[in-house]
Design a protein around this motif. Structure first.
Motif, PDB file in Angstrom:
ATOM      1  N   TYR A   1       0.850  -1.198   0.000  1.00 41.01           N
ATOM      2  CA  TYR A   1       0.000   0.000   0.000  1.00 41.01           C
ATOM      3  C   TYR A   1       0.879   1.240   0.000  1.00 41.01           C
ATOM      4  O   TYR A   1       1.788   1.372   0.806  1.00 41.01           O
ATOM      5  CB  TYR A   1      -0.887  -0.026   1.240  1.00 41.01           C
ATOM      6  CG  TYR A   1      -1.649   1.260   1.518  1.00 41.01           C
ATOM      7  CD1 TYR A   1      -2.651   1.694   0.648  1.00 41.01           C
ATOM      8  CD2 TYR A   1      -1.384   2.016   2.656  1.00 41.01           C
ATOM      9  CE1 TYR A   1      -3.362   2.855   0.906  1.00 41.01           C
ATOM     10  CE2 TYR A   1      -2.089   3.180   2.923  1.00 41.01           C
ATOM     11  CZ  TYR A   1      -3.077   3.599   2.050  1.00 41.01           C
ATOM     12  OH  TYR A   1      -3.779   4.739   2.307  1.00 41.01           O
TER      13      TYR A   1
ATOM     14  N   PRO B   1       0.404   5.190   0.392  1.00 39.15           N
ATOM     15  CA  PRO B   1      -0.637   6.162   0.729  1.00 39.15           C
ATOM     16  C   PRO B   1      -0.507   7.451  -0.077  1.00 39.15           C
ATOM     17  O   PRO B   1       0.559   7.763  -0.608  1.00 39.15           O
ATOM     18  CB  PRO B   1      -0.401   6.419   2.209  1.00 39.15           C
ATOM     19  CG  PRO B   1       1.043   6.173   2.402  1.00 39.15           C
ATOM     20  CD  PRO B   1       1.424   5.091   1.439  1.00 39.15           C
TER      21      PRO B   1
ATOM     22  N   ASP C   1      -0.614  10.567   0.988  1.00 35.47           N
ATOM     23  CA  ASP C   1       0.226  11.629   1.541  1.00 35.47           C
ATOM     24  C   ASP C   1       1.624  11.121   1.879  1.00 35.47           C
ATOM     25  O   ASP C   1       2.319  11.685   2.708  1.00 35.47           O
ATOM     26  CB  ASP C   1      -0.437  12.257   2.763  1.00 35.47           C
ATOM     27  CG  ASP C   1      -1.118  11.220   3.628  1.00 35.47           C
ATOM     28  OD1 ASP C   1      -1.033  10.028   3.285  1.00 35.47           O
ATOM     29  OD2 ASP C   1      -1.743  11.587   4.634  1.00 35.47           O
TER      30      ASP C   1
ATOM     31  N   ARG D   1       3.501   9.596   3.708  1.00 36.90           N
ATOM     32  CA  ARG D   1       3.763   9.067   5.048  1.00 36.90           C
ATOM     33  C   ARG D   1       5.138   8.418   5.180  1.00 36.90           C
ATOM     34  O   ARG D   1       5.292   7.330   5.728  1.00 36.90           O
ATOM     35  CB  ARG D   1       2.643   8.107   5.447  1.00 36.90           C
ATOM     36  CG  ARG D   1       1.343   8.868   5.568  1.00 36.90           C
ATOM     37  CD  ARG D   1       0.159   8.016   5.774  1.00 36.90           C
ATOM     38  NE  ARG D   1       0.055   7.526   7.150  1.00 36.90           N
ATOM     39  CZ  ARG D   1      -1.083   7.012   7.630  1.00 36.90           C
ATOM     40  NH1 ARG D   1      -2.150   6.932   6.879  1.00 36.90           N
ATOM     41  NH2 ARG D   1      -1.143   6.588   8.861  1.00 36.90           N
ATOM     42  N   ILE D   2       6.113   9.155   4.695  1.00 35.37           N
ATOM     43  CA  ILE D   2       7.505   8.762   4.887  1.00 35.37           C
ATOM     44  C   ILE D   2       7.825   8.900   6.373  1.00 35.37           C
ATOM     45  O   ILE D   2       7.285   9.763   7.057  1.00 35.37           O
ATOM     46  CB  ILE D   2       8.387   9.750   4.080  1.00 35.37           C
ATOM     47  CG1 ILE D   2       8.254   9.463   2.597  1.00 35.37           C
ATOM     48  CG2 ILE D   2       9.839   9.724   4.509  1.00 35.37           C
ATOM     49  CD1 ILE D   2       8.697   8.085   2.236  1.00 35.37           C
ATOM     50  N   PHE D   3       8.687   8.022   6.902  1.00 33.36           N
ATOM     51  CA  PHE D   3       9.162   8.214   8.275  1.00 33.36           C
ATOM     52  C   PHE D   3      10.251   9.282   8.216  1.00 33.36           C
ATOM     53  O   PHE D   3      11.387   8.997   7.831  1.00 33.36           O
ATOM     54  CB  PHE D   3       9.689   6.904   8.851  1.00 33.36           C
ATOM     55  CG  PHE D   3       8.655   5.820   8.858  1.00 33.36           C
ATOM     56  CD1 PHE D   3       7.523   5.935   9.656  1.00 33.36           C
ATOM     57  CD2 PHE D   3       8.783   4.712   8.053  1.00 33.36           C
ATOM     58  CE1 PHE D   3       6.548   4.950   9.654  1.00 33.36           C
ATOM     59  CE2 PHE D   3       7.814   3.717   8.049  1.00 33.36           C
ATOM     60  CZ  PHE D   3       6.701   3.844   8.844  1.00 33.36           C
ATOM     61  N   THR D   4       9.883  10.510   8.580  1.00 31.82           N
ATOM     62  CA  THR D   4      10.783  11.632   8.322  1.00 31.82           C
ATOM     63  C   THR D   4      12.029  11.600   9.196  1.00 31.82           C
ATOM     64  O   THR D   4      13.037  12.188   8.844  1.00 31.82           O
ATOM     65  CB  THR D   4      10.058  12.966   8.545  1.00 31.82           C
ATOM     66  OG1 THR D   4       9.419  12.905   9.816  1.00 31.82           O
ATOM     67  CG2 THR D   4       9.025  13.223   7.472  1.00 31.82           C
ATOM     68  N   ASP D   5      11.959  10.903  10.347  1.00 31.63           N
ATOM     69  CA  ASP D   5      13.137  10.822  11.222  1.00 31.63           C
ATOM     70  C   ASP D   5      14.097   9.723  10.790  1.00 31.63           C
ATOM     71  O   ASP D   5      15.172   9.587  11.368  1.00 31.63           O
ATOM     72  CB  ASP D   5      12.712  10.497  12.661  1.00 31.63           C
ATOM     73  CG  ASP D   5      11.931  11.627  13.280  1.00 31.63           C
ATOM     74  OD1 ASP D   5      11.938  12.716  12.698  1.00 31.63           O
ATOM     75  OD2 ASP D   5      11.313  11.405  14.335  1.00 31.63           O
ATOM     76  N   LEU D   6      13.678   8.922   9.828  1.00 23.84           N
ATOM     77  CA  LEU D   6      14.494   7.782   9.416  1.00 23.84           C
ATOM     78  C   LEU D   6      15.161   8.100   8.076  1.00 23.84           C
ATOM     79  O   LEU D   6      14.605   8.826   7.247  1.00 23.84           O
ATOM     80  CB  LEU D   6      13.619   6.533   9.278  1.00 23.84           C
ATOM     81  CG  LEU D   6      13.443   5.660  10.532  1.00 23.84           C
ATOM     82  CD1 LEU D   6      12.920   6.469  11.701  1.00 23.84           C
ATOM     83  CD2 LEU D   6      12.508   4.501  10.252  1.00 23.84           C
TER      84      LEU D   6
ATOM     85  N   GLU E   1      16.788   3.322   6.164  1.00 25.40           N
ATOM     86  CA  GLU E   1      15.962   2.850   7.282  1.00 25.40           C
ATOM     87  C   GLU E   1      14.493   2.766   6.889  1.00 25.40           C
ATOM     88  O   GLU E   1      13.775   1.849   7.301  1.00 25.40           O
ATOM     89  CB  GLU E   1      16.136   3.784   8.490  1.00 25.40           C
ATOM     90  CG  GLU E   1      17.478   3.612   9.168  1.00 25.40           C
ATOM     91  CD  GLU E   1      17.733   4.633  10.262  1.00 25.40           C
ATOM     92  OE1 GLU E   1      18.494   4.324  11.179  1.00 25.40           O
ATOM     93  OE2 GLU E   1      17.174   5.747  10.175  1.00 25.40           O
TER      94      GLU E   1
ATOM     95  N   VAL F   1      12.166  -0.689   7.128  1.00 26.72           N
ATOM     96  CA  VAL F   1      10.867  -0.883   7.778  1.00 26.72           C
ATOM     97  C   VAL F   1       9.943  -1.685   6.855  1.00 26.72           C
ATOM     98  O   VAL F   1       9.174  -2.529   7.301  1.00 26.72           O
ATOM     99  CB  VAL F   1      10.209   0.466   8.145  1.00 26.72           C
ATOM    100  CG1 VAL F   1       8.820   0.247   8.723  1.00 26.72           C
ATOM    101  CG2 VAL F   1      11.071   1.225   9.136  1.00 26.72           C
ATOM    102  N   GLY F   2      10.070  -1.454   5.540  1.00 28.83           N
ATOM    103  CA  GLY F   2       9.184  -2.144   4.608  1.00 28.83           C
ATOM    104  C   GLY F   2       9.638  -3.557   4.261  1.00 28.83           C
ATOM    105  O   GLY F   2       8.896  -4.310   3.642  1.00 28.83           O
TER     106      GLY F   2
ATOM    107  N   ARG G   1       9.728   1.815  -0.607  1.00 24.61           N
ATOM    108  CA  ARG G   1       9.532   1.221   0.720  1.00 24.61           C
ATOM    109  C   ARG G   1       8.497   0.093   0.648  1.00 24.61           C
ATOM    110  O   ARG G   1       8.683  -0.973   1.231  1.00 24.61           O
ATOM    111  CB  ARG G   1       9.063   2.331   1.664  1.00 24.61           C
ATOM    112  CG  ARG G   1       8.877   1.920   3.085  1.00 24.61           C
ATOM    113  CD  ARG G   1       8.460   3.105   3.919  1.00 24.61           C
ATOM    114  NE  ARG G   1       7.142   3.604   3.536  1.00 24.61           N
ATOM    115  CZ  ARG G   1       6.521   4.604   4.147  1.00 24.61           C
ATOM    116  NH1 ARG G   1       7.104   5.237   5.143  1.00 24.61           N
ATOM    117  NH2 ARG G   1       5.334   5.002   3.766  1.00 24.61           N
ATOM    118  N   THR G   2       7.430   0.334  -0.084  1.00 27.13           N
ATOM    119  CA  THR G   2       6.402  -0.697  -0.211  1.00 27.13           C
ATOM    120  C   THR G   2       6.931  -1.893  -1.001  1.00 27.13           C
ATOM    121  O   THR G   2       6.645  -3.044  -0.671  1.00 27.13           O
ATOM    122  CB  THR G   2       5.154  -0.097  -0.882  1.00 27.13           C
ATOM    123  OG1 THR G   2       4.659   0.946  -0.048  1.00 27.13           O
ATOM    124  CG2 THR G   2       4.082  -1.142  -1.087  1.00 27.13           C
TER     125      THR G   2
END
Lengths: 233, 607
Positions: A80, A82, A84, A86-91, A95, A99-100, A146-147
């Motif tokens: 999926y 999204p 918007d 929804r990147i992990f901005t702190d990573l 990284e 996560v993916g 990432r997906t």
């Protein structure tokens, strides 16, 4: 491969989807078209389990997934992306990819950071860059990459062309066609008809949570009435 | 102060910072990922202390430390699986309430298992001596602690940045839902994080035993310290927790070193207030992203129907008839119920319609009580005047504290209200000459014509019912509607010309005033006041009442207050471990009715 049967869903008291049905096959790019608020994003969120299905069912490879939590759905090989990002901005980029990451999956292309960097050369130039320090286009690439790290067999893309510069939009179209060539099933939402024509095989036109039209992209192109009634602004 | 004593105080501060950091880091980690403020974190620390003292007897100190830390981690994992998993979807406040129930249960468990006496721990073998620093002896164990804090910081940093688990934790801290959609199983991630946080708390407690005895009072004092550290450092920031722990521990050490040890309580909370006003998200914290998928606007607070108003008037009538039917203890209990009903309604006034989640509402209750008591005892005013003017102390306190509080929202607001309540409490607690200190004030009895239970009951009924009616009337005035608009959408409310902050300040002050009325009534009904009347547990009592009744209902706080007061009275009189029983009941209620009692009943009747 992905099948929605009479799906109903909504937020709180508001029902958004009304018995919506559609399907998508492997190696096929299916486009959900419709105006703002038609229920396109809601459809994808419901398929992904981020929104509860109120009635109807969702099948992935014949298996019902409409009661599963999102992580189980993701682990079946449904990716999926999204709207918007929804990147992990702190990573960092690496990284975010981590996560993916999921184990390689039979019957699906196996993605590694190296392969993804070949597909998105921009990302390959900034593996340690923090997600929050990237441009919108780069973030859009990252969210797709990432997906893909989950080695999905099908992906849901929510308005991948939104807010991107024209040259990046073309790049995005090439990416989607590359995924199709890998045999992935792609279901994407769009408002940008031009983009939909670039990538889509078939289209469903959605309005007020109902499917108003279903057909091939080529047929839709000839059908001025449908375009006029449901898509033009 | 000489150079060497400055150095020694500085080192003392560093040693204190280490254990403080361990607790705060765990709290911060847990909050970051699960979004739960774990009120029971101090209880985990306390458990760590007791288990360590207990295990050190046969096994020695150095074995007892890891055993205690692991035991607390296992306990934490159990709590997460059995309890927290069921309430992640519940409103923030109910989650807090559930963890507070745990505080009560753990406290009574500790009391049952290890008894009420303080337990002294052993010294740490190998670090039991002292070294000479700048010509003064300095305990070796303190030096060990000074080194241990940064070691844990480094280990945590490696864990979070160099392992897949740590990457997932950081991703989930930022966007849990997205992590789930990428295939991350949050359930076990949450359990792991909670266990790690518990481990750190247990470790902090165990390492503390050579320095101070294990006591049953340590839980709330540690958790409020940890709150301060986490909020000052920035929620969810481990580095921030470390910096803030250093800052707070140094300030405390120097207050003690300079001979102002009573000031320590006040000073740390003043630091927190200053930091929050200047940097509302903490030293190293960041402005939180707007909550995703949050419910948005609350359901409208419907005006009571004429029938409902009739029923409430009938209830008042019935209450007025009670003295004719019964006297003695029923009246005393009902007086309490009425006092706490007004207290709960005043708290609900800011929590529900204004969306200001106060964790320190007892401050205004207590200020009202002390205001009345001091006017009578020290000011020599007649009782009637004291009762009427005393509540102004609560109102003025709320005007002052509220000005700071309405600048924040959410969890930060809750922590700041708690901090101010703690300041008020410590001033009252330590100002022996004026407030009577820990003994409180005695001899605060009503005037002769009100001295019978019945007469005072009528006064309480009139003032409480009047106060409740006024507050409710305000909710259906343009002021009340604007408050709700500001709660549901501050930006839009601002854009149509509503001064959201100003209104919230007014609401906060009004609620403080009526909490003060409740406090003054309470003081004269008991004849004495103690600092307990503005302590954290009293604030939590108010929260329990409001949440039991259902926060987005109008009459809920009344039923919540009645039920809670009755329960506390019935249980406290009959059972030794009444805290655990109350905690257990609260837990069951939270698990069974996450929307509160009235919300549940309404849903039932609507279905």
């Amino acid at each position: 491969m992905l099948e929605l049967r009479a799906l109903s869903a909504g937020y709180g008291r508001a029902q958004i989807l009304f018995e919506l049905s559609l399907e998508a096959k492997p190696g096929e790019v299916v486009v959900l078209l419709g105006r703002n608020g038609a229920g396109k994003s809601t459809t994808l969120k419901t398929v992904m389990g981020l929104l509860r299905t109120r009635a109807g069912e969702v099948r992935f490879d014949g298996q019902r997934i409409d009661r599963l939590p999102p992580y189980r759905i993701a682990r079946l090989g449904l990716g999926y992306v999204p709207e918007d990002r929804r990147i992990f901005t702190d990573l960092s980029v690496m990284e975010n990819l981590e996560v993916g990451r999921q184990e390689p999956r039979a019957g699906a292309p196996h993605w590694t950071p190296e392969r993804l960097f070949a597909l998105f050369p921009n990302l390959g130039r900034m593996p340690e860059r923090l997600g929050g320090r990237m441009s919108g286009g780069e973030q859009q690439m990252l969210t797709i990459a990432r997906t893909l790290m989950g080695n999905p067999r099908a992906v849901l893309l929510d308005e991948p062309s939104e807010g991107l510069a024209p040259v990046i939009v073309d790049q995005m179209a090439q990416t989607i066609l590359a995924l199709k060539k890998e045999g992935l099933c792609v279901l994407l939402c769009e408002q940008n008809l031009r983009f939909a024509h670039l990538v889509g095989d078939r289209a469903y036109v959605v309005e007020k949570g109902h499917v108003r039209y279903a057909g091939t992209m080529a047929e839709l192109e000839k059908n001025d009435a449908v375009r006029e009634q449901y898509l033009s602004v | 102060m000489t150079y060497s004593s400055v150095l020694i105080q500085f080192l003392n501060g560093l040693a204190g910072a280490s254990t403080l950091f361990l607790v705060a880091a765990g709290l911060s980690l847990i909050f970051g990922v699960t979004r739960i403020i774990n009120f029971a974190h101090g209880s985990l620390y306390m458990l760590g202390m007791y288990v360590a003292v207990w295990a050190a007897e046969p096994l020695g100190f150095w074995w007892s430390v890891p055993i205690a830390a692991l035991a607390v981690a296992v306990f934490g994992a159990g709590v997460e699986i059995a309890l927290l998993r069921r309430i992640y979807g519940a409103p923030e406040l109910l989650q807090l309430l559930a963890t507070f129930a745990l505080v009560l249960i753990v406290k009574d468990f500790t009391l049952w298992q290890w008894g009420p006496e303080d337990m002294l721990g052993p010294r740490a073998p190998g670090f039991s001596g002292a070294v000479e620093i700048a010509g003064r002896p300095f305990p070796e164990y303190e030096l060990f602690l000074i080194g241990f804090g940064p070691l844990v910081l480094g280990a945590l940093w490696l864990l979070l940045t160099r392992t897949r688990w740590g990457t997932l934790v950081r991703a989930a801290t930022q966007d849990r839902e997205m992590a789930g959609a990428l295939g991350v199983n949050q359930k076990w991630l949450f359990t792991g994080v909670f266990a790690l946080g518990a481990l750190l708390a247990g470790l902090g407690g165990a390492l503390q035993i050579p320095r101070e005895p294990a006591t049953l009072l340590i839980d709330l004092s540690v958790v409020s310290d940890a709150f301060v550290v986490v909020v000052v450092g920035g929620l969810g920031s481990i580095g921030g927790a470390f910096v803030a722990a250093l800052l707070i521990a140094e300030i405390k050490a120097f207050c003690i070193g300079l001979g102002f040890s009573q000031l320590t309580l006040v000073v740390e909370f003043i630091v927190m207030a200053v930091v929050l006003v200047l940097r509302p998200w903490g030293l190293l914290g960041r402005v939180p992203a707007p909550a995703r998928g949050a419910g948005g606007a609350e359901p409208p607070l419907e005006a009571p129907s004429p029938a409902a108003i009739g029923a409430l008037l009938a209830l008042c009538g019935a209450l007025a008839l009670v003295p004719a039917l019964s006297a003695g203890y029923t009246l005393v209990l009902l007086t309490d119920v009425l006092v706490f009903a007004l207290f709960a309604v005043s708290l609900h006034f800011i929590m529900g319609p204004a969306g200001l989640h106060s964790f320190g509402h007892a401050a205004y209750f207590g200020l009202g009580a002390y205001g009345a008591g001091l006017l009578l005892v020290r000011g020599g005013l007649p009782m009637e005047l004291s009762l009427l003017l005393g509540p102004l102390a609560g109102g003025l306190g709320a005007v002052l504290f509220g000005w700071f509080c309405v600048r924040l929202s959410g969890v930060y607001l809750a922590m700041l209200t708690l901090a101010f309540a703690q300041i008020a409490w410590s001033v009252v607690f330590q100002w022996d000459a004026f407030t009577g200190g820990s003994n409180g004030l005695i001899g605060i009895w009503p005037a002769p014509w009100l001295s019978s239970k019945t007469a005072y009951y009528y006064v309480t009924l009139a003032l409480s019912a009047g106060g409740v009616a006024l507050l409710w009337r305000a909710l259906y005035s343009p002021f009340g509607y604007a408050l709700r608009a500001g709660r549901d959408s501050p930006l839009r409310a601002d854009a149509i010309g509503i001064d959201v902050r100003g209104l919230q300040w007014a609401a906060f002050s009004l609620a403080g005033l009526f909490a003060g009325v409740a406090g003054a009534l309470y003081a004269f009904s008991k004849g004495s006041i103690s600092p307990e009347s503005l302590s954290v547990p009293r604030s939590v009592d108010g929260l329990v009442m409001v949440l039991l009744g259902g926060i987005q209902t109008l009459t809920g706080p009344l039923w919540g207050a009645a039920l809670f007061t009755w329960l506390q009275d019935a249980v406290a009189r009959g059972i030794d471990y009444w805290r655990a029983v109350i905690g257990g009941v609260v837990l069951l209620l939270v698990l069974a009715f996450p929307q509160g009692l009235t919300g549940f009943l309404r849903r039932r009747s609507a279905a």
